[in-house]
Design a protein around this motif. Sequence first.
Motif, PDB file in Angstrom:
ATOM      1  N   GLY A 121       0.842  -1.193   0.000  1.00  0.00           N
ATOM      2  CA  GLY A 121       0.000   0.000   0.000  1.00  0.00           C
ATOM      3  C   GLY A 121       0.870   1.234   0.000  1.00  0.00           C
ATOM      4  O   GLY A 121       1.763   1.362   0.835  1.00  0.00           O
ATOM      5  N   CYS A 122       0.644   2.135  -0.949  1.00  0.00           N
ATOM      6  CA  CYS A 122       1.439   3.346  -1.018  1.00  0.00           C
ATOM      7  C   CYS A 122       0.656   4.416  -1.773  1.00  0.00           C
ATOM      8  O   CYS A 122      -0.307   4.123  -2.485  1.00  0.00           O
ATOM      9  N   VAL A 123       1.098   5.657  -1.590  1.00  0.00           N
ATOM     10  CA  VAL A 123       0.497   6.810  -2.268  1.00  0.00           C
ATOM     11  C   VAL A 123       1.611   7.553  -2.977  1.00  0.00           C
ATOM     12  O   VAL A 123       2.683   7.782  -2.408  1.00  0.00           O
ATOM     13  N   CYS A 124       1.346   7.947  -4.223  1.00  0.00           N
ATOM     14  CA  CYS A 124       2.319   8.669  -5.029  1.00  0.00           C
ATOM     15  C   CYS A 124       1.719  10.006  -5.460  1.00  0.00           C
ATOM     16  O   CYS A 124       0.568  10.052  -5.928  1.00  0.00           O
ATOM     17  N   ARG A 125       2.482  11.085  -5.296  1.00  0.00           N
ATOM     18  CA  ARG A 125       2.070  12.389  -5.814  1.00  0.00           C
ATOM     19  C   ARG A 125       2.384  12.464  -7.298  1.00  0.00           C
ATOM     20  O   ARG A 125       3.399  11.934  -7.769  1.00  0.00           O
ATOM     21  N   TYR A 126       1.541  13.148  -8.039  1.00  0.00           N
ATOM     22  CA  TYR A 126       1.716  13.244  -9.491  1.00  0.00           C
ATOM     23  C   TYR A 126       2.113  14.658  -9.864  1.00  0.00           C
ATOM     24  O   TYR A 126       1.464  15.632  -9.467  1.00  0.00           O
ATOM     25  N   ASP A 127       3.180  14.760 -10.643  1.00  0.00           N
ATOM     26  CA  ASP A 127       3.635  16.037 -11.183  1.00  0.00           C
ATOM     27  C   ASP A 127       3.184  16.113 -12.631  1.00  0.00           C
ATOM     28  O   ASP A 127       3.712  15.403 -13.501  1.00  0.00           O
ATOM     29  N   SER A 128       2.171  16.964 -12.890  1.00  0.00           N
ATOM     30  CA  SER A 128       1.597  17.018 -14.227  1.00  0.00           C
ATOM     31  C   SER A 128       2.544  17.648 -15.242  1.00  0.00           C
ATOM     32  O   SER A 128       2.391  17.425 -16.441  1.00  0.00           O
ATOM     33  N   PHE A 143      -3.999  14.560  -8.672  1.00  0.00           N
ATOM     34  CA  PHE A 143      -2.823  15.075  -7.972  1.00  0.00           C
ATOM     35  C   PHE A 143      -2.052  13.963  -7.269  1.00  0.00           C
ATOM     36  O   PHE A 143      -0.918  14.177  -6.837  1.00  0.00           O
ATOM     37  N   ALA A 144      -2.643  12.775  -7.165  1.00  0.00           N
ATOM     38  CA  ALA A 144      -1.958  11.638  -6.532  1.00  0.00           C
ATOM     39  C   ALA A 144      -2.692  10.360  -6.927  1.00  0.00           C
ATOM     40  O   ALA A 144      -3.811  10.395  -7.466  1.00  0.00           O
ATOM     41  N   VAL A 145      -2.041   9.212  -6.688  1.00  0.00           N
ATOM     42  CA  VAL A 145      -2.659   7.910  -6.951  1.00  0.00           C
ATOM     43  C   VAL A 145      -2.419   7.004  -5.754  1.00  0.00           C
ATOM     44  O   VAL A 145      -1.408   7.121  -5.052  1.00  0.00           O
ATOM     45  N   ILE A 196       8.642   7.514 -10.363  1.00  0.00           N
ATOM     46  CA  ILE A 196       8.137   6.525 -11.323  1.00  0.00           C
ATOM     47  C   ILE A 196       7.618   7.292 -12.531  1.00  0.00           C
ATOM     48  O   ILE A 196       6.742   8.156 -12.394  1.00  0.00           O
ATOM     49  N   ASP A 197       8.157   6.993 -13.691  1.00  0.00           N
ATOM     50  CA  ASP A 197       7.685   7.639 -14.916  1.00  0.00           C
ATOM     51  C   ASP A 197       6.338   7.060 -15.304  1.00  0.00           C
ATOM     52  O   ASP A 197       6.209   5.871 -15.587  1.00  0.00           O
ATOM     53  N   VAL A 204       5.596  12.597 -13.845  1.00  0.00           N
ATOM     54  CA  VAL A 204       6.200  11.546 -13.036  1.00  0.00           C
ATOM     55  C   VAL A 204       5.421  11.423 -11.736  1.00  0.00           C
ATOM     56  O   VAL A 204       4.770  12.367 -11.276  1.00  0.00           O
ATOM     57  N   LEU A 205       5.487  10.233 -11.156  1.00  0.00           N
ATOM     58  CA  LEU A 205       4.903   9.956  -9.854  1.00  0.00           C
ATOM     59  C   LEU A 205       6.027   9.875  -8.829  1.00  0.00           C
ATOM     60  O   LEU A 205       7.045   9.236  -9.078  1.00  0.00           O
ATOM     61  N   THR A 206       5.823  10.513  -7.675  1.00  0.00           N
ATOM     62  CA  THR A 206       6.798  10.478  -6.589  1.00  0.00           C
ATOM     63  C   THR A 206       6.151   9.812  -5.385  1.00  0.00           C
ATOM     64  O   THR A 206       5.109  10.269  -4.909  1.00  0.00           O
ATOM     65  N   LEU A 207       6.757   8.728  -4.921  1.00  0.00           N
ATOM     66  CA  LEU A 207       6.210   7.994  -3.778  1.00  0.00           C
ATOM     67  C   LEU A 207       6.389   8.843  -2.515  1.00  0.00           C
ATOM     68  O   LEU A 207       7.517   9.201  -2.148  1.00  0.00           O
TER      69      LEU A 207
END
Length: 847
Positions: free
Chosen positions: A315-322, A403-405, A351-352, A326-329
Amino acid sequence: MLLGWKLGVVALTSVLPGLTRMSPLTALTFALAGATLWIGAGSADSGSALKPERGAGRGWFSVGGVIIALIGVYRLCDYGLGWNLAIDQLGLGDPSPSASGSALSLMAPATGFGFLLLGSALLLASTPRFFRTFQTFCLLVAMTAWLGLSHYIYGGEPLLPYTKMALHTAMLFLLLSAGVLCTRADGGLVALLLSDSAGGVIARRLVPAAVVAPIVLGWLGLEGQRAGWLDTEAGVSIFALSNIIVFGALIWANAESLHRTDIDRRIAQRRVQSQFERLGLLQQITHAIGERQDLPSIFQVVVRTLEDQLPVDLGCVCRYDSVAKVLTLVSIGLRSRSLSLEPALSEQVRIDADENGLSRCIRGQLVYEPDLEQVHFPFAQRLARGGLRSLVIAPLLIETEVFAVLLVARREPRGFSTADCEFLRQLSEHTALAAHQAQLYGALQAAYQDLRQTQQVVMQQERLRSLGQMASGIAHDINNAISPIALYTESLLEKEAGLSERARQYLQTIQQAISDVAETVGRMREFYRKREPETALAAVHLNKLVQQAVDLTRARWNDMPRQHGIDIRLRTELATDPPAVLGLESEIRDALTNLIFNAVDAMPSGGTLTLRTKFALGAADSSRSSAQQRVDVEVSDTGIGMDDATRAKCLEPFFTTKGERGTGLGLAMVYGMVQRHGGAIDIESELAKGTTIRLGFPVPATQVACSTSPRTARPLLSRLRILVVDDDPLLLESLRTTLEGDGHAVTVATGGQEGIDMFSTGSDAGKPFAVVITDLGMPRVDGRKVAGAVKAASADTPVILLTGWGRGLAADGDAPAHVDCMLGKPPKLTELRDALSRCCGVERVGA
């Protein structure tokens, strides 16, 4: 039947030739019963033809039921009491009396009993209270009809006496009993048959078989015995076996159906229970994240709860840079950290999105991969190598922007059900909402902090403005008060040659203190206005200033504490011949005085006060390759000290730890002085161990020699006639005495108007004044008006203005007109002589 009796057609009065005929009264009663059932049920106003509980339908049933029941009672009494009223024919006659006899045209006792029950059932059909009785009467009618019908099916004699009736009579009784029973479809047997429950389904399957199968099987067995195919024992055995087979098959089919229904019910119950658990977990997470106002804690609560309660293996959450796509955990669960992934997942891992098949989730869709081994993008293969087989990625959206996943995975393939995916979708919506609220809360807090800081700045500026206005008035009053002291002290030092060395030292200290007071009052303006750029710095020896500060404060650190039994030991550690620095002696001396006072206040039980000077190297200057030389002055105490929070704020204006005894301006003024001198201040403090404040002054590249020779006095002027105007009698007396000591003729005026009058009187009498010295701030007629009146009367007469506001007027560009020279208070005798010399310009030979 009635037409058959009327027309004499025998075939119409019986179903088959030779069978019992239906009497005209029976036919008429059946017609009445059918009409009552048809009209009464059709005119019910309850919304259903099968619930005649109110309105016209109830009346029809009541009337028809009474008539039909009375006909049945009549026929039973006719048989039982032997009335033989012979009304069954209704006057229609017998179409074939020779063949059938008149007895065959009468209503049978069983028929009369059936009409009694049928009429009673119609009468009770609209009464809910007698529903069971109504239902029992209908069933008794059907049983009576069956007793009459069985005679025609199986032959032989009737089962019970007086139960013989015509074939079509028995059949009509069966139909009417069923019809009347159906008028109450809201309960009982009919309601059960119409129900979509398991009981209704079984009843619809078993009841027809229970009625038809025994009749058919019994008839077949009886016919087999009559034909000689079976004896009695074999017929009964076959009849029993047939019933067992038929009903066993029905029971088996229904049992299997009930079993499937129960399994489906249990599955549905488990799904409902699972849904309740999901809803409870969703409520728990929502409540937990609703109590938090920062994104990291919200995300951590979500992933940890999913690991423990759902549960999941990752289980984790990643922020998204539009912009960078890229996704940053940013948050990962404790259990997820222990997964053997290469490379390992940790916070701030990038994560790309485009290269890892996550683009669908970025577009706002929930992504479910049931088997990661069948997915070929790198991130999925990375999870699969770590033993994870199924993955769900849920987007967190604010409005329409992701904004996140949220990523969750399990080791089992196809490890997430539809309910799990729906739960994760709802959870992502709740988490996104809470995150958005947290962001809004953070923005609101930041705006609130900015507003507080702005308010504090505004309040501080307002305080400083108020302080400036107050300082202006205080400066005038203080300068007026100390002016006589300054003049007398300077006069004594200059003219009294017989003073002892100790008295001369005391007077010099008083003179220095007065000068410092005047400078301090003048610097109060610097809280709301920058220092005048023309203020010149001179070479200053810090060792000398330290010694002067010690002498000025001796009463504060020595005499006053001893009155309360407190011992404060003074220790000085002065460097040997340190280089001079550029500065203002009065400002630095005043700063040292403030620091000594603070050190004494910090030692309420006594201690050691240390003053130290030393030559040191400061921080490297940006324009030089080496560190700049400086001279440090340290004031140390062994008192209560300060914690980090107090030390961080102690230089702010109006901040004090002394309560009502403090103003919060001492260290702020010291800090301002150090900044104006281009120096640095350093504070070292620890609770219960004391405080050391270090002032560092840069050493100029070129040393400036200190002036030690006394200033050469101007030659004294010849005797002048001087008019002095002031509203302070002490200042007037001191000025008069001092100027008369220089040989001048002095006339004093205690107000502006009096001064103008005296100047006019002197001019008119031929005794004009050579110079006018006037105060600025006076009631009614101030110094400006005095100067204007003097210049209007004699433009050549010089006017010297004395002001308690010091140099502030000139700095503010508010110098009065018609003034030749302006001196601040307290005036120095040398400055006053210089002003008279410049304005009058005539020197006297000799003293």
